[in-house]
Design a protein around this motif. Structure first.
Motif, short mmCIF file in Angstrom:
data_model
loop_
_atom_site.label_atom_id
_atom_site.label_comp_id
_atom_site.label_asym_id
_atom_site.label_seq_id
_atom_site.Cartn_x
_atom_site.Cartn_y
_atom_site.Cartn_z
N THR A 155 51.52 37.88 39.56
CA THR A 155 50.13 38.16 39.23
C THR A 155 49.32 38.24 40.52
O THR A 155 49.69 37.66 41.55
CB THR A 155 49.52 37.06 38.33
OG1 THR A 155 49.58 35.81 39.02
CG2 THR A 155 50.30 36.94 37.02
N TYR A 204 44.97 38.99 42.02
CA TYR A 204 43.56 39.25 41.72
C TYR A 204 42.79 39.44 43.02
O TYR A 204 43.26 39.08 44.11
CB TYR A 204 42.95 38.09 40.93
CG TYR A 204 42.75 36.84 41.75
CD1 TYR A 204 41.54 36.60 42.42
CD2 TYR A 204 43.77 35.90 41.88
CE1 TYR A 204 41.37 35.46 43.20
CE2 TYR A 204 43.60 34.77 42.65
CZ TYR A 204 42.41 34.55 43.30
OH TYR A 204 42.25 33.43 44.09
N ARG A 232 41.35 41.43 37.94
CA ARG A 232 42.80 41.52 37.91
C ARG A 232 43.31 42.71 38.73
O ARG A 232 42.77 43.81 38.65
CB ARG A 232 43.28 41.66 36.47
CG ARG A 232 44.81 41.74 36.32
CD ARG A 232 45.21 41.80 34.86
NE ARG A 232 44.79 43.06 34.25
CZ ARG A 232 45.50 44.18 34.27
NH1 ARG A 232 46.69 44.21 34.88
NH2 ARG A 232 45.06 45.27 33.69
N ASP A 257 41.49 39.74 33.13
CA ASP A 257 40.93 41.02 33.56
C ASP A 257 39.62 40.80 34.31
O ASP A 257 39.35 41.46 35.31
CB ASP A 257 40.67 41.91 32.35
CG ASP A 257 41.95 42.25 31.60
OD1 ASP A 257 42.92 42.63 32.27
OD2 ASP A 257 41.98 42.11 30.37
#
Length: 269
Positions: free
Chosen positions: A227, A229, A251, A258
């Motif tokens: 992941t 961001y 994100r 998001d």
């Protein structure tokens, strides 16, 4: 787990009492909060100093099943300076509300307390945050939260926050970290590792702006997932001992929110 957290809270209270007694003799250091970044700062509070960092956080994930909103109120970390290079942190992830709306429009809501945090910060270089500053930050997440909101298992990890001064008043924060939590079957551990990189600069004597990129990898028995961001935030010194902050994270990759919006404050005592 409850008794463990109770003992930790009593330990924290004892250290706070020590801090109150010693505060009159504590050396003055530049204001140094872990907010508004997603990690912590390498600088340590002076012995006897206490800082409260608290805030509100809202995030949304949209996927094939619908919209998922999470709101956390009262997220807080109490930091207490113990020695010239070490501080104790006791935290709570707040009172959390989960709101799920499926594709048909049906809404399900759940709420309850989240988990707690116990950590030590040990500074290895420049505890006042000047120049190159480095620290070790081992932590435990204690599963005192409601089922479905908290982790349900204790996790442990280590963060190594580093601050590097750059030309033209810029500073660069790098925070590699690793943690492990018992998986849902209680037979193994999920390993999470990654880093955040933050570029910050004061715009005025009171206002500092920053941009942040975070990445992490979760390794489970079955598979791994990454992941990432990007975030933007600002901190404003309302008084020499009170900072207000606001920010947003977006994100880039994987099953992370998001949109995440947060605001909070840091108060030095």
């Amino acid at each position: 787990m409850k008794s463990l957290f109770t003992r930790a809270a009593l330990l924290g209270a004892s250290v706070i009492a020590f801090g109150a007694a010693a505060s009159a003799h504590a050396e003055e250091r530049p204001f140094c909060s872990g907010r508004p970044g997603m990690g912590t700062s390498p600088c340590a509070l002076s012995p006897g100093r206490v800082m409260l960092e608290t805030g509100v956080d809202w995030q949304r994930i949209e996927d094939d099943t619908g919209l998922h909103d999470t709101t956390a109120f009262g997220q807080a970390i109490l930091r207490v300076g113990v020695t010239s290079t070490m501080e104790l942190n006791v935290g709570w992830n707040g009172f959390t509300t989960l709101r799920d709306r499926d594709q048909s429009g049906e809404v399900a809501v759940d709420h309850g307390a989240a988990d707690a945090l116990i950590a030590l910060k040990y500074n290895l270089k420049n505890p006042d945050g000047s120049g190159v500053s480095i620290a070790l930050y081992p932590f435990l997440t204690v599963p005192v939260g409601k089922r479905g909101i908290g982790l349900e298992h204790m996790s442990a990890g280590l963060v190594v926050p580093v601050t590097l001064p750059l030309p033209h008043e810029f500073s660069l924060d790098i925070q590699p970290q690793i943690s492990a939590v018992v998986d849902d079957t209680s037979t193994g551990h999920n390993i999470t590792w990654g880093t955040t990189v933050t570029l910050a600069r004061p715009v005025t004597a009171r206002l500092t702006l920053q941009a942040e990129v975070g990445w992490q990898r979760v390794e489970t028995v079955e598979r791994g997932e990454s992941t990432a961001y990007v975030g933007f935030a600002g901190g404003y010194m309302l008084t020499p001992r009170l900072q207000l902050d606001v920010g947003i994270n977006l994100r880039l990759l994987g099953q992370v929110a998001d949109h995440q919006v947060f605001f909070g404050m840091s108060r030095l005592f």
